[in-house]
Scaffold this motif. Structure first.
Motif, short mmCIF file in Angstrom:
data_model
loop_
_atom_site.label_atom_id
_atom_site.label_comp_id
_atom_site.label_asym_id
_atom_site.label_seq_id
_atom_site.Cartn_x
_atom_site.Cartn_y
_atom_site.Cartn_z
N LYS A 54 0.84 -1.25 -0.15
CA LYS A 54 -0.04 0.20 -0.02
C LYS A 54 0.91 1.25 -0.03
O LYS A 54 1.81 1.29 0.84
CB LYS A 54 -0.91 -0.07 1.15
CG LYS A 54 -1.76 -1.17 1.43
CD LYS A 54 -2.43 -1.24 2.76
CE LYS A 54 -3.28 -2.48 2.97
NZ LYS A 54 -3.86 -2.53 4.28
N SER A 59 -3.33 7.18 -4.10
CA SER A 59 -4.09 6.00 -4.31
C SER A 59 -3.71 5.67 -5.79
O SER A 59 -3.11 6.00 -6.56
CB SER A 59 -5.52 6.10 -4.23
OG SER A 59 -5.98 7.19 -5.22
N GLU A 61 -5.70 3.70 -8.89
CA GLU A 61 -7.03 3.36 -9.17
C GLU A 61 -7.29 2.58 -10.57
O GLU A 61 -6.46 2.79 -11.36
CB GLU A 61 -7.83 4.89 -9.28
CG GLU A 61 -7.94 5.53 -8.00
CD GLU A 61 -8.67 6.83 -8.11
OE1 GLU A 61 -9.12 7.15 -9.38
OE2 GLU A 61 -8.65 7.70 -7.30
N GLN A 65 -11.66 3.59 -9.84
CA GLN A 65 -12.04 2.85 -8.35
C GLN A 65 -10.77 2.59 -7.83
O GLN A 65 -10.12 1.77 -8.10
CB GLN A 65 -12.88 1.74 -8.63
CG GLN A 65 -13.25 1.16 -7.10
CD GLN A 65 -14.02 -0.04 -7.48
OE1 GLN A 65 -14.68 -0.58 -8.58
NE2 GLN A 65 -14.92 -0.36 -6.36
N ASN A 66 -10.66 3.26 -6.69
CA ASN A 66 -9.38 2.97 -5.59
C ASN A 66 -9.37 1.49 -5.29
O ASN A 66 -10.22 0.73 -4.73
CB ASN A 66 -9.75 3.72 -4.47
CG ASN A 66 -8.39 3.65 -3.56
OD1 ASN A 66 -7.89 2.93 -3.60
ND2 ASN A 66 -8.29 4.77 -2.78
N ARG A 68 -8.09 -0.08 -3.15
CA ARG A 68 -8.21 -0.43 -1.69
C ARG A 68 -9.57 -0.74 -1.32
O ARG A 68 -10.00 -1.33 -0.36
CB ARG A 68 -7.43 0.54 -0.86
CG ARG A 68 -5.94 0.66 -0.80
CD ARG A 68 -5.26 1.51 -0.02
NE ARG A 68 -5.27 1.12 1.31
CZ ARG A 68 -4.71 1.85 2.33
NH1 ARG A 68 -3.94 2.74 2.17
NH2 ARG A 68 -5.00 1.49 3.62
N LYS A 69 -10.52 0.12 -1.79
CA LYS A 69 -11.90 -0.05 -1.74
C LYS A 69 -12.53 -1.15 -2.46
O LYS A 69 -13.44 -1.87 -1.87
CB LYS A 69 -12.70 1.22 -2.25
CG LYS A 69 -12.21 2.64 -1.47
CD LYS A 69 -13.23 3.76 -1.88
CE LYS A 69 -12.76 5.00 -0.92
NZ LYS A 69 -13.64 6.13 -1.64
N GLY A 71 -11.03 -3.85 -2.53
CA GLY A 71 -10.24 -4.88 -1.77
C GLY A 71 -8.97 -5.31 -2.32
O GLY A 71 -9.23 -5.79 -3.57
N TYR A 75 -8.86 -7.40 -5.80
CA TYR A 75 -7.92 -6.93 -6.89
C TYR A 75 -7.03 -7.75 -7.63
O TYR A 75 -6.81 -7.90 -8.86
CB TYR A 75 -7.42 -5.37 -6.66
CG TYR A 75 -6.38 -4.73 -7.35
CD1 TYR A 75 -6.79 -4.07 -8.71
CD2 TYR A 75 -5.34 -4.76 -7.34
CE1 TYR A 75 -6.04 -3.75 -9.66
CE2 TYR A 75 -4.05 -4.29 -8.02
CZ TYR A 75 -4.56 -3.68 -9.42
OH TYR A 75 -3.77 -3.04 -10.10
#
Length: 219
Positions: A54, A59, A61, A65-66, A68-69, A71, A75
């Protein structure tokens, strides 16, 4: 397709960051090489793109879409595939079983399709006998082809490779990079390669150099 937004990374001291405020865009159907001196942070950067680490700030993307959001596990299963210098194949399996396993884990649209796996291996130069051998009985070049075929049978839109030609001779190196180019141009995937080899970088569509904590496009 894949973007970094203001990402930065350091180990313990922000003032000694490997890089900061990195904004880059990687498009589908294109290949990219990341070059730089040993220790500059290029492999760390690749680990951020592949969701294996991380960023300290900013971020990554995928299609807005990020990750991390999304998951990071999700990903890594569905958004990205990684080709390692050490191949990272299941060494107790055949090439066919390696591909079938990857297709099952990632829930590829072709999962369970042995004929499809064999077709892809054949495209990469393996004959039927070689497909059924334990992968440890194959040459380094053949094992790398199996690793590349694994990326081709999965549905991930991003392919990242860390020094994928480091163990190969010159002839195999050229053939392997040509395969990555086909993945980008024919399959419409985004291919990002970290390499220390100038000749490998020149075969890619875009080359970025990481030097003095900054990325600059050099072709």
């Amino acid at each position: 397709m894949l973007e970094t937004k203001q990402i930065g990374y350091w180990y313990t001291n922000e003032k000694a960051s490997l890089f900061k405020n990195v904004n880059m865009t990687f498009e589908a159907g294109e290949s990219y090489a990341i070059v730089g001196e040993s220790g500059s942070g290029k492999t760390t950067f690749l680990s951020l793109l592949s969701g294996l680490d991380k960023p300290k700030e900013g971020s990554v993307e995928l299609e807005g879409q990020n990750i991390r959001k999304m998951g990071l596990t999700n990903y890594r299963k569905h958004g990205v595939t990684v080709v390692f210098q050490a191949y990272n194949l299941f060494t107790y399996m055949t090439p066919i079983d390696n591909l079938l396993t990857a297709m099952s884990i990632t829930k590829s649209q072709h999962r369970g399709d042995k004929d499809y796996a064999m077709t892809m291996l054949k495209k990469l130069g393996l004959n039927e006998s070689e497909m059924k051998k334990n992968v440890q009985r194959l040459s380094g070049g053949q094992q790398q082809r199996v690793a590349i075929a694994r990326t081709m049978v999965c549905d991930a839109k991003v392919v990242v490779a860390d020094e994928p030609t480091g163990n190969l001779d010159e002839s195999n190196t050229v053939e392997v990079i040509e395969l990555f180019q086909k993945i980008a141009h024919d399959q419409g995937k985004c291919v990002i390669i970290v390499t220390h080899e100038t000749a490998v970088a020149r075969m890619c569509d875009h080359v970025y150099q990481l030097a003095q904590h900054e990325f600059n496009e050099i072709n």
